[in-house]
Design an enzyme around this catalytic site. Sequence first.
Site, PDB file in Angstrom:
ATOM      1  N   SER B  48       0.814  -1.209   0.000  1.00  0.00           N
ATOM      2  CA  SER B  48       0.000   0.000   0.000  1.00  0.00           C
ATOM      3  C   SER B  48       0.852   1.266   0.000  1.00  0.00           C
ATOM      4  O   SER B  48       0.567   2.201   0.724  1.00  0.00           O
ATOM      5  CB  SER B  48      -0.905  -0.019   1.245  1.00  0.00           C
ATOM      6  OG  SER B  48      -2.068   0.734   1.022  1.00  0.00           O
ATOM      7  N   CYS B  52       2.488   6.263  -7.263  1.00  0.00           N
ATOM      8  CA  CYS B  52       2.473   7.423  -8.159  1.00  0.00           C
ATOM      9  C   CYS B  52       3.296   8.586  -7.613  1.00  0.00           C
ATOM     10  O   CYS B  52       3.407   9.622  -8.266  1.00  0.00           O
ATOM     11  CB  CYS B  52       1.038   7.872  -8.428  1.00  0.00           C
ATOM     12  SG  CYS B  52       0.058   6.608  -9.256  1.00  0.00           S
ATOM     13  N   PRO B 282     -12.049 -21.198 -12.198  1.00  0.00           N
ATOM     14  CA  PRO B 282     -13.016 -20.741 -11.185  1.00  0.00           C
ATOM     15  C   PRO B 282     -12.337 -20.420  -9.858  1.00  0.00           C
ATOM     16  O   PRO B 282     -11.368 -21.083  -9.471  1.00  0.00           O
ATOM     17  CB  PRO B 282     -13.964 -21.932 -11.046  1.00  0.00           C
ATOM     18  CG  PRO B 282     -13.832 -22.698 -12.309  1.00  0.00           C
ATOM     19  CD  PRO B 282     -12.412 -22.519 -12.749  1.00  0.00           C
ATOM     20  N   GLY B 288      -6.294  -5.131 -11.381  1.00  0.00           N
ATOM     21  CA  GLY B 288      -5.146  -4.230 -11.462  1.00  0.00           C
ATOM     22  C   GLY B 288      -4.374  -4.407 -12.756  1.00  0.00           C
ATOM     23  O   GLY B 288      -4.886  -4.954 -13.744  1.00  0.00           O
ATOM     24  N   LYS B 440     -19.336  31.096 -20.927  1.00  0.00           N
ATOM     25  CA  LYS B 440     -19.325  30.032 -21.936  1.00  0.00           C
ATOM     26  C   LYS B 440     -18.028  29.271 -21.704  1.00  0.00           C
ATOM     27  O   LYS B 440     -16.980  29.613 -22.268  1.00  0.00           O
ATOM     28  CB  LYS B 440     -19.363  30.618 -23.346  1.00  0.00           C
ATOM     29  CG  LYS B 440     -20.599  31.478 -23.618  1.00  0.00           C
ATOM     30  CD  LYS B 440     -20.464  32.219 -24.945  1.00  0.00           C
ATOM     31  CE  LYS B 440     -21.679  33.111 -25.173  1.00  0.00           C
ATOM     32  NZ  LYS B 440     -21.538  33.999 -26.331  1.00  0.00           N
TER      33      LYS B 440
END
Lengths: 552, 552
Positions: B48, B52, B282, B288, B440
Amino acid sequence: MSAPTATPTRRRILVIGGVAAGMSFATRMRRRDEHAEIIIFERSGHVSFANCGLAYYLGGVITERSDLLLQTPASLGSRFGLDVRVNHNVTAIHPDEHTITVHNHLDNTTTIEPYDELVIATGASAIIPPMPGSERMLQLRNIEDVDALDADLGALDPSTANTVVLGAGYIGIEMAENLIARGLSVTLVQLGPHILRTFDVEMITPIEEHLRAHGVDLRIGTAAIAVHDTTVELSDGSAVAADVVIAAVGVRPQNALAVNAGLTVGAGGGIRVNAGYETSSPHIYAVGDVAEKIGAISGEPGLVALAGPANRDGRYLADTIAGDAVHSPPALGTAIVGVFDLTAASLGSTERALRAAGRNIRVIHTHPVSHAGYFPGAESLSIKLIVDADTDLILGAQAVGRDGVDKRMDVLATATSAGLTASALADLELAYAPQYGSAKDPINHLGYVARNLRDGLSASIQWHEIDAELAAGSVLVDVRTAAEFERGSIPHAINIPLDDLRGRLNELGDRRVIAHCQVGQRGHTAVRILSQNGFDAANLDGGYRTWMAAMG
Amino acid sequence: MSAPTATPTRRRILVIGGVAAGMSFATRMRRRDEHAEIIIFERSGHVSFANCGLAYYLGGVITERSDLLLQTPASLGSRFGLDVRVNHNVTAIHPDEHTITVHNHLDNTTTIEPYDELVIATGASAIIPPMPGSERMLQLRNIEDVDALDADLGALDPSTANTVVLGAGYIGIEMAENLIARGLSVTLVQLGPHILRTFDVEMITPIEEHLRAHGVDLRIGTAAIAVHDTTVELSDGSAVAADVVIAAVGVRPQNALAVNAGLTVGAGGGIRVNAGYETSSPHIYAVGDVAEKIGAISGEPGLVALAGPANRDGRYLADTIAGDAVHSPPALGTAIVGVFDLTAASLGSTERALRAAGRNIRVIHTHPVSHAGYFPGAESLSIKLIVDADTDLILGAQAVGRDGVDKRMDVLATATSAGLTASALADLELAYAPQYGSAKDPINHLGYVARNLRDGLSASIQWHEIDAELAAGSVLVDVRTAAEFERGSIPHAINIPLDDLRGRLNELGDRRVIAHCQVGQRGHTAVRILSQNGFDAANLDGGYRTWMAAMG
């Protein structure tokens, strides 16, 4: 040269009002019909000015007055072949004759102008609350207003001068900030119990505190009852010094022309229009702040004085007159305001209004960070999402924070308009690198919570339901750490840190458990542990932080 | 205490890999099943972690190594009752026996672990391009990599040291920026003709120039062919000094366990899964970077190595195993990268790929400002939208600029996922005050253009179609001012400023006219004037600015 196409009928299209909706209509109309005669009558001396920038010019943020003037009659004439007549006041519409009466203030003449199509885009004017001395009040709607205010403010000595702003809506708050930026003292007087009525109390209280922290003397729940020579007298018996008084209590549609012409107006004074922006009189249309809009959440006609819908509707009206199928999206009311270094944004309806209307809703508060917490500069923000409990559709959203508020509100506006459910926010694949967001973006997180509530995986209560829970015998369990608990807690809460909860379930007896943490995330895990161990449990939505905000 | 519910079957759920998808799965699985046995095997020493953020730690932007470690085995144990085993390498999966073989690097033991459900979340590893000296290449995928790189970089003398990054994808570019931030010289070598293959050439060329302007020695269209002791030898015959060489040419799924177990993998090596993330065997699932994902645009399985989908899919797999209906949204590929003070973001497919696939598309380039131009700090950005010409649905988007890029890409991602048409972007009611957007908004403006194209109100050509138009006899009319024209123009263009166009139509003969301006807006007005006067006319999409960007 190519053979010209058959000359189309040269329609005569008149526009009353040359700012957002009117000018958006006129320029689009020209692009749709190169040959129509298009005349814009504007009462003031300027068209197409930056009305959302006026306060920031007064505050010195926008330094050049010329930056406020986006177009001139000359530039619109040469670029779009528009006949723009400023200082021309339309004084009457004659629907039966298909004419209007126009008074030219420049040469003091009056003419009758025939039309094939007539567009009313007169906007809204500031409400001047009636009271003794109200003639001293200034307002901020156009260039003439800004010049008058700039002159009056420039004559003040900042070291001693006092200003009073009546009304803490968007314009009042922007005025207060910009008067502070100018070095002036500001008292901001708000009749209602809170500022910005498009927010609920627990979301807006931090903004009120922020205004005070930046030196604004904010008086809420207070009415001005008289304006005297140097003071404003308030309903609480006090008087505040006031060299300049600005009225920003709201706007009303400038509908006099329409009313006098017998056009239908709604309860709020907005001109009633159909899906093609046409009024009760054929060939007369209304767009912008003077016209009613259908609310995206309510489905009912009402008033939405915002620049975005005004520009959009002007454009779509031109398309309709050009022969396209009618197209008039409902108004969601997405709005945003900067309050010093905070941002507050909202869309749709409030919890307050929806509960008053008896709607079956789910409410979600989160307090995420603007981007990955491990990357420098991450800022906390608070988001509220209000969801239709029957359909899972989004009914309202509010967000407050320093960074990333506008982005999240725009995503929510898009999702709401597209008819995405709140749960579907979990699926969105947003742009993630650590300086921009989180791998589980705050938007995804809202979706996670919504989906848990929808699927019955988590129940929640709101901050205003704590007292009733306690009265009914529920136990309030603060699952934060002991250190967090000691820094401040909700009355009657007992502390069982989340990581200890599995081992201390026997302390809870058989009572219903309301778990809570700082922001709601650990509380949710606690509820999952509790409910899978046989407890009736719910999470305090938004946790201690939302409760604290509500307590002010 | 409440009577406990009947004890559910205590399932044994094993997870291979403890970063984004694996840990997102495990924590959600615990919240869905309080009683399951959940064991996570992680080959490296950390779970964990902030993968990044690794490059930004090396660049000194993230200053604390501990900030990269979001959770520890201990914190996950106490909070979620997860059994997290780091330095445990799974060496084999035995589908028939429902077991795996695990090697514990800490005590050098090997065990067989049975499972009821098995989740493969082994991620992807950096591709080390085979060549002489490739053993010198470092990579950046986990904490061990970052420690090794930090040690090597720390031993260098910035005044003389040289680094080489192979591959100018997202990670390569982030590495280059952070090496520069560390004071090091950087050569960035890209085999393909341009960096970042999720962008088209005219959108990415400004980023290439920006990298060079910030001191990156960018070599595009160049291959590394050998790594020597102090240099990297390139395919153009040159050699660049290289004290450290980093491989960032791409990643490949770490699929060896799956392949050896006989699970089906796709052409790119991703594990093939069904809508419930289940592999060909199965009770074995994959999420990921190691798993294939269905592309939102292509509808085909492929590889999408992004943190957002990884986290999301891990969560939804837990819901599926908990008994919910399968739910696996397709992957849109929304991605973003900071390049010094620019941002580049994209989603969906490129024009290049869609044309190669023979798709019938419309392409739109705009160059709006990030917020109202009259408010200080407005920055220009460039947006490209690729639209299915048959359905008006969004197939791809790219944006580059200094500010407001992430917001617009998130809105486009939301609209695309929600199935809004490109024309419907015109209807969106986004949060507007002058410091945040425009009445806009750039998003609305994309919708305006899309609607004009859809309805045949404007035709456009792309920058790469100019030569064919000129060859076919079209006249290229630059409708900018004479001053703009003189500062630089497209070869063979003649200059007729827009405001003069109505009076100079007779100069154009009967040829087809390609109008263009700086960004496309005046060009559109020109096309409206021309086509309503009988000309065959089209606008150069994105104007001079897009053309210039394409020319590099």
